[in-house]
Write a protein that holds these residues in place. Structure first.
Motif, short mmCIF file in Angstrom:
data_model
loop_
_atom_site.label_atom_id
_atom_site.label_comp_id
_atom_site.label_asym_id
_atom_site.label_seq_id
_atom_site.Cartn_x
_atom_site.Cartn_y
_atom_site.Cartn_z
N LEU A 394 -35.29 -2.14 52.00
CA LEU A 394 -35.06 -0.97 51.14
C LEU A 394 -34.66 -1.30 49.70
CD1 LEU A 394 -34.95 2.14 51.06
CD2 LEU A 394 -32.50 1.95 51.55
N ASN A 395 -33.69 -2.18 49.51
CA ASN A 395 -33.02 -2.27 48.22
C ASN A 395 -33.94 -2.50 47.01
OD1 ASN A 395 -30.68 -1.86 49.62
ND2 ASN A 395 -29.83 -3.89 49.28
N GLU A 396 -34.70 -3.59 47.02
CA GLU A 396 -35.53 -3.89 45.85
C GLU A 396 -36.65 -2.88 45.68
OE1 GLU A 396 -34.73 -6.01 43.50
OE2 GLU A 396 -32.92 -6.34 44.71
N ASN A 397 -37.22 -2.43 46.80
CA ASN A 397 -38.26 -1.39 46.70
C ASN A 397 -37.69 -0.12 46.10
OD1 ASN A 397 -40.42 -2.87 47.80
ND2 ASN A 397 -39.75 -2.43 49.89
N TYR A 398 -36.46 0.21 46.50
CA TYR A 398 -35.86 1.43 45.96
C TYR A 398 -35.56 1.28 44.47
CZ TYR A 398 -33.23 5.72 45.60
OH TYR A 398 -32.81 6.97 45.22
N LEU A 399 -35.10 0.13 44.04
CA LEU A 399 -34.82 -0.05 42.61
C LEU A 399 -36.10 0.05 41.79
CD1 LEU A 399 -32.06 -2.81 42.39
CD2 LEU A 399 -31.83 -0.34 42.14
N ASP A 400 -37.19 -0.51 42.29
CA ASP A 400 -38.48 -0.35 41.60
C ASP A 400 -38.81 1.14 41.45
OD1 ASP A 400 -38.97 -3.02 41.18
OD2 ASP A 400 -40.28 -3.26 42.93
N PHE A 401 -38.60 1.86 42.50
CA PHE A 401 -38.87 3.30 42.52
C PHE A 401 -37.90 4.04 41.58
CE2 PHE A 401 -38.10 7.28 45.26
CZ PHE A 401 -39.09 8.00 44.62
N TRP A 402 -36.63 3.73 41.68
CA TRP A 402 -35.59 4.39 40.88
C TRP A 402 -35.77 4.11 39.39
CZ3 TRP A 402 -32.36 8.18 41.89
CH2 TRP A 402 -31.18 8.35 41.15
N HIS A 403 -36.32 2.95 39.07
CA HIS A 403 -36.56 2.59 37.67
C HIS A 403 -37.90 3.11 37.16
CE1 HIS A 403 -33.60 -1.05 38.04
NE2 HIS A 403 -33.00 0.12 38.06
N GLY A 404 -38.61 3.84 37.99
CA GLY A 404 -39.86 4.46 37.55
C GLY A 404 -41.04 3.53 37.51
N ARG A 405 -40.92 2.37 38.18
CA ARG A 405 -42.02 1.41 38.15
C ARG A 405 -43.06 1.65 39.23
NH1 ARG A 405 -37.64 -2.44 36.71
NH2 ARG A 405 -37.35 -2.96 38.92
N THR A 406 -42.77 2.57 40.15
CA THR A 406 -43.73 2.90 41.20
C THR A 406 -43.55 4.36 41.58
OG1 THR A 406 -44.62 2.16 43.33
CG2 THR A 406 -42.23 2.29 43.14
N THR A 407 -44.48 4.88 42.33
CA THR A 407 -44.45 6.28 42.74
C THR A 407 -43.80 6.44 44.11
OG1 THR A 407 -46.57 6.19 43.87
CG2 THR A 407 -46.61 6.66 41.50
N ALA A 408 -43.52 7.68 44.47
CA ALA A 408 -42.94 7.95 45.78
C ALA A 408 -43.88 7.49 46.89
CB ALA A 408 -42.64 9.44 45.92
N ASP A 409 -45.16 7.76 46.74
CA ASP A 409 -46.14 7.38 47.77
C ASP A 409 -46.19 5.87 47.94
OD1 ASP A 409 -48.22 9.98 48.35
OD2 ASP A 409 -46.97 10.08 46.57
N ARG A 410 -46.21 5.15 46.82
CA ARG A 410 -46.28 3.69 46.89
C ARG A 410 -44.97 3.10 47.41
NH1 ARG A 410 -49.29 2.71 41.06
NH2 ARG A 410 -51.38 3.43 41.70
N PHE A 411 -43.86 3.71 47.05
CA PHE A 411 -42.57 3.26 47.54
C PHE A 411 -42.51 3.35 49.07
CE2 PHE A 411 -38.49 5.24 49.00
CZ PHE A 411 -37.73 4.08 49.06
N VAL A 412 -42.92 4.46 49.61
CA VAL A 412 -42.89 4.64 51.07
C VAL A 412 -43.84 3.65 51.74
CG1 VAL A 412 -43.48 6.23 52.94
CG2 VAL A 412 -42.14 7.04 50.98
N ALA A 413 -45.03 3.49 51.19
CA ALA A 413 -46.00 2.56 51.77
C ALA A 413 -45.49 1.13 51.74
CB ALA A 413 -47.33 2.67 51.02
N LYS A 414 -44.84 0.75 50.63
CA LYS A 414 -44.32 -0.62 50.51
C LYS A 414 -43.17 -0.85 51.50
CE LYS A 414 -44.15 -4.59 48.17
NZ LYS A 414 -42.93 -5.23 48.63
N CYS A 415 -42.32 0.12 51.66
CA CYS A 415 -41.23 -0.02 52.63
C CYS A 415 -41.77 -0.16 54.04
CB CYS A 415 -40.28 1.18 52.54
SG CYS A 415 -39.20 1.19 51.10
N LYS A 416 -42.79 0.61 54.36
CA LYS A 416 -43.39 0.51 55.69
C LYS A 416 -43.96 -0.88 55.93
CE LYS A 416 -47.17 2.30 58.55
NZ LYS A 416 -48.28 3.28 58.66
N ALA A 417 -44.70 -1.39 54.96
CA ALA A 417 -45.30 -2.72 55.11
C ALA A 417 -44.23 -3.80 55.22
CB ALA A 417 -46.22 -3.00 53.93
#
Length: 427
Positions: A394-417
């Motif tokens: 979760l942590n690094e993926n969430y920071l990428d998301f929180w910092h606007g470097r990725t979208t909600a859809d990509r964040f969820v997909a990356k966490c799943k993978a």
């Protein structure tokens, strides 16, 4: 809850006690009748120690039993395991519920304290079970014997969005706390128009920032522990998970986070929030003590859960007893003694924190927090997920998301993978 923040909160309100550690507490050998050894997570110069010491003195004066106490500080969790292994553990110790569980209870080394719930609270003639709500035990993971009564709490912490209810910009944008996410976004838009950021955020802290996502998942009926335990990753496909992520995305992409948040570390944005540069700050209720000397005159602390959240989270600080303690009965007697209103009230009045007793008023700045904890149930933050899942998935993926470097859809997909990979490496 980051341990460093507990230290900061206690230091922020610490009082000069002029006291030193009493005794070595190094071995729970035979003592005078009713006597026992006690290691505390608090330093002698902290306010919680002052409250505990007053109760210990009263306990000795009332019962004649002596308490050999060591104000051990935050290293206690590192010392308790080796002390148990060497048969040199204290009869009583205190720490946060997660550390009690992780260091002793999970390994079957914590005494089941269910009998304490039946003890009478001195001078009040009610059982402990009547002053410590069952919901605080119900949220805890069970030890190998099936018990979740391995810690008896005397202090409670919860996380919320804190704000200054006396700030006219906030009261104009938000006449009353919003009841849904759209209402929060509307308030954020109004704040932006007025020139005030909606949310202050320590951009490099995944834990406090992910509390928004955690609370929104809870509101959507998603249990984070079950989400994290799914080795297939399929639970990430639940539309409710993506829905919560898209709500967070609305905050980020709407420009509602304080400028520069993604390049700062604690306490930069906490300081900006206390200075009125942003409306909301998500953190544990210890934040009120941390900023007590920074906020301007007239500041009135209020708090709320993210709109849509259903259950407040909670963390406990309390007493535990090693399973092989020699003087366990005496230690249990002291637990009930300390839970008297006259002693436990000091956690509020002297230490500036919350207690599990609903009949002990919270400090004024925590009145909203105490009200939220009147809910019929409480939960552990992230539903108690611990170990390496948070940093690995979760942590690094969430920071990428929180910092606007990725979208909600990509964040969820990356966490799943990443979760699938994570569980493949766990065997």
């Amino acid at each position: 809850m980051p341990a460093a923040r507990v230290v900061g909160a206690a230091t922020a309100v610490a009082l000069a006690l002029g006291a030193s550690a009493c005794g070595s507490g190094s071995e729970s050998g035979a003592k005078a009748a009713g006597s026992f050894t006690y290691w505390s997570m608090w330093r002698a110069d902290e306010p919680q120690a002052k409250v505990l010491k007053a109760a210990i003195d009263d306990f000795t004066a009332t019962t004649g039993a002596k308490v050999d106490v060591t104000w051990a500080g935050r290293d206690i969790a590192k010392k308790i395991g080796p002390a148990i292994a060497a048969n040199r553990a204290p009869d009583l110790w205190d720490e946060s519920d997660d550390k009690v569980y992780g260091t002793t209870a999970a390994a079957g080394q914590a005494l089941d304290l269910s009998p304490v719930l039946q003890l009478r609270v001195p001078e009040e003639d009610v059982p402990v079970s009547q002053v410590v709500p069952a919901k605080y035990f119900d949220m805890l993971p069970k030890d190998p014997s099936g018990s979740n009564h391995y810690v008896i709490p005397y202090e409670v912490v919860t996380n919320a969005m804190f704000y200054n209810a006396a700030d006219p910009a906030i009261t104009t944008a938000m006449p009353s706390p919003p009841t849904d996410w759209a209402g929060l976004l509307k308030a954020c838009d109004a704040l932006k128009t007025a020139g005030k950021a909606c949310v202050a955020s320590e951009g490099e802290d995944p834990w406090s920032n992910a509390l928004y996502f955690d609370y929104l998942l809870d509101g959507a009926g998603v249990n984070v522990a079950r989400l994290a335990a799914d080795r297939t990753g399929a639970t990430w496909d639940d539309p409710a998970v993506l829905g919560a992520a898209r709500q967070v995305e609305q905050l980020v992409r709407g420009g509602h986070l304080i400028e520069g948040y993604d390049a700062t570390k604690y306490p930069a944005q906490e300081t900006n929030w206390a200075g009125g540069k942003a409306a909301f700050y998500m953190d544990g209720n210890y934040v009120t003590a941390e900023v007590a000397k920074q906020v301007p005159p007239g500041w009135r602390t209020a708090s709320m859960l993210p709109p849509g959240a259903k259950t407040p989270d909670a963390a406990l600080f309390g007493f535990a007893i090693p399973k092989r303690a020699r003087n366990a009965a005496a230690a249990q007697k002291f637990i009930a003694f300390f839970l008297q209103k006259k002693h436990l009230s000091g956690i509020s009045t002297t230490a500036g924190n919350l207690t599990p007793r609903g009949d002990i008023p919270a400090p004024a700045e925590l009145a909203d927090v105490q009200k939220s904890l009147e809910a019929p149930t409480v939960r552990l933050a992230f539903d108690g997920v611990a170990g390496s899942w948070l940093p690995k998935v979760l942590n690094e993926n969430y920071l990428d998301f929180w910092h606007g470097r990725t979208t909600a859809d990509r964040f969820v997909a990356k966490c799943k993978a990443d979760q699938v990979t994570y569980w493949q490496t766990q065997g």
